[in-house]
Design an enzyme around this catalytic site. Structure first.
Site: not given
Length: 555
Positions: A125, A127, A219, A221, A226
């Site tokens: 959402l 930082l 929204h 997450k 890698d």
């Protein structure tokens, strides 16, 4: 829908400007817009009490298009119908690790960034702007610097997807935190800011900061390094690294899953605004602008871009399945294993569930409703959400099906909005009101033994965990869990972009991990009873009760 919402939206926001000082009035107006936008949909979805029995009479389970395959591991579990909607990834349970704490989540992310050689992909959402968030950015900067200075420079790429409105809030924000990376590594860093197509025109000009986030958000997450992926409900913010309880699962060395989520984040990034080094934004060349362009054209293009990712991954996984288990030209599994060419046979299956209602993508909603519908008598469903505001459809299924439910939610003191200023400070009380209404309905139907509410409490912490664990009848361990960003509420289903995964496992060791995760969360809770709502902290002001039905679709 956009046309229907336009006229009331203009009147609404003109009136809003004159009422900003009056918090109850503002909340009521927010709700009025929600009511107008959602009334017709809610009427279609809301069912009279007698229809609570319909899940028992006609379960809406997607039909498996082909008979179960008895020759391969993927053909043995009862949830294989999900692969008709999304790609199915078979993995060994040894590659799946359940995390338990914010600190473990934070340290793992930093460690994974430091060793990443090819890609870091982060969707959140927002930082945050504190020292811990800066520490994360510094890790990214060090990894990028190392990739340039190495004897054999790597092609490390960093892609970050955030929400435009939340990430642009205030003078110091997510954008300003990431600008140094963009300026120093312009060829290696991409920052995409998703802007909901529903926030446009005068509505966008008139709605204040913070309130504009109620219209719709990015929204999802997902944190990817890698070939390893962390799926969570946690954002990239200091509290989520210290004392805000969430859920997290680490999929280690799962290249096909990592490729899928890289492509998904790229797809959403392509239909988002691109942050540039001078803190301006622009659209990807050839893409319709999310709020300046035609809304229908934008949503159609976004739907195609995301569904192409899902469908191409489904095709790839089906082909891989056929080649691995059904090709006569391949070595036998024993010979291949002896040659070191094969991984352990899968005992765990991962299904990515995507919900993007603005783009008419409703996979997570379909799968969740089907799982609730099909939970048989004797089965147990542990469902948890940081914000108890279930959709009408989910509530009907909980109240009308046969499984036992234990629903974990935040007590007011550990709600993320507790102690907030202005209208936001009343949100925990609104959740209490919704909780009491649902509890009253449980009691009126005589379902107290089958449907139990529990409140999480932990001193100095807040609660943000969401998902479910499914225990089949007669089993003491869960065989399925849902984990990711959705909260099972109106926003998750109708407004925001969401993603979670369904993990189906036959591994007793992984089932034990999931069971212990569930137990640790529920151990910090108390059972809700009628006495709960007599406590002083559960007293809800009259004006909050009045506006809650109107505004609950916004939080």
């Amino acid at each position: 829908m956009a046309a229907a919402a336009a006229a009331p939206g203009l009147v609404f926001w003109r009136r809003l400007l004159g009422l900003l000082p009056g918090r109850p009035g503002l909340a009521a107006l927010l709700g009025r817009l929600s009511d107008r936008l959602g009334r017709n949909r809610d009427r279609r979805r809301r069912r009279p009490p007698w229809l609570l029995l319909t899940p028992l009479l006609s379960p809406a389970v997607p039909h498996v298009t082909s008979p179960p395959c008895c020759l391969c591991p993927e053909g043995v579990h009862r949830f294989q119908w999900i692969r008709n909607l999304v790609p199915e990834f078979g993995v060994s349970s040894s590659h799946v690790r359940v995390l338990s704490s914010p600190a473990e989540f934070f340290e793992l992310m930093k460690g994974q960034i430091k060793v990443a050689k090819r890609r870091v992909v982060m969707a959140s959402l927002y930082l945050g702007t504190g020292p811990l968030e800066q520490e994360l950015v510094d890790c990214l900067e060090s990894a990028l610097e190392k990739s340039l200075q190495a004897k054999f420079p790597s092609d490390l790429r960093v892609s970050i997807l955030l929400d435009f409105t939340r990430g642009s809030r205030g003078r110091k924000n997510s954008r300003t935190m990431l600008l140094p990376l963009l300026q120093r590594f312009p060829e290696q860093v991409r920052v995409s800011l998703f802007h909901t197509p529903n926030l446009r025109g005068l509505l966008r000009l008139l709605i204040p900061e913070r309130f504009n986030e109620t219209i719709g958000l990015q929204h999802i997450k997902v944190y990817l390094f890698d070939n390893s992926v962390i799926l969570s409900g946690a954002n990239l913010s200091d509290s989520y690294f210290t004392n805000r309880q969430d859920r997290y699962v680490f999929l280690q060395d799962c290249p096909e899953i990592a490729d899928f989520f890289t492509e998904l984040v790229d797809a959403v990034g392509d239909v988002s605004l691109q942050l540039r080094g001078d803190d301006t934004v622009q659209v990807v060349e050839g893409m319709v602008h999310p709020y300046k362009g035609d809304r229908a054209a934008y949503c159609k293009a976004a739907n195609k871009r995301v569904m192409d990712v899902i469908n191409s991954a489904r095709t790839r996984q089906q082909m891989l399945h056929a080649q691995t288990f059904h090709s006569n030209s391949l070595l036998t599994q024993e010979d291949a294993a002896a040659a070191g060419d094969r991984r352990p046979a899968p005992d765990t299956w991962i299904y990515p569930l995507i919900q993007m209602k603005p783009f008419e993508i409703q996979i997570d909603e379909i799968v969740t409703e089907t799982l609730l519908t099909e939970a048989e008598r004797g089965a147990k469903v542990y469902l948890t959400t940081g914000y108890f505001n279930l959709t009408q459809a989910y509530m009907d299924l909980v109240l009308g099906t046969r499984a036992e439910y234990q629903i974990l939610l935040a007590s007011p003191e550990v709600n993320g909005f507790f102690g907030a200023k202005g209208v936001a400070g009343a949100i925990p009380a609104a959740y209490v009101h919704i909780e009491r209404q649902f509890y009253s309905e449980v009691c009126s139907l005589g379902q107290q033994e089958r449907v139990q509410l529990q409140e999480y409490w932990r001193r100095g912490w807040t609660f943000h965990a969401k998902g479910l664990w499914l225990y089949l009848a007669g089993s003491s361990l869960p065989c399925l869990t849902l984990i990711g960003s959705p909260n099972f509420g109106y926003r998750s289903v109708h407004r925001d972009l969401e993603a979670q995964i369904a993990i189906v496992t036959e591994s007793r060791a992984l089932q034990q991990q999931l069971h212990q995760e569930q137990e640790q969360l529920y151990l910090r809770s108390g059972v809700v009873s009628s006495a709960t709502f007599e406590q002083p902290s559960r007293q809800v002001k009259l004006w909050v009760k009045m506006v809650t039905p109107l505004i609950k679709n916004f939080f």
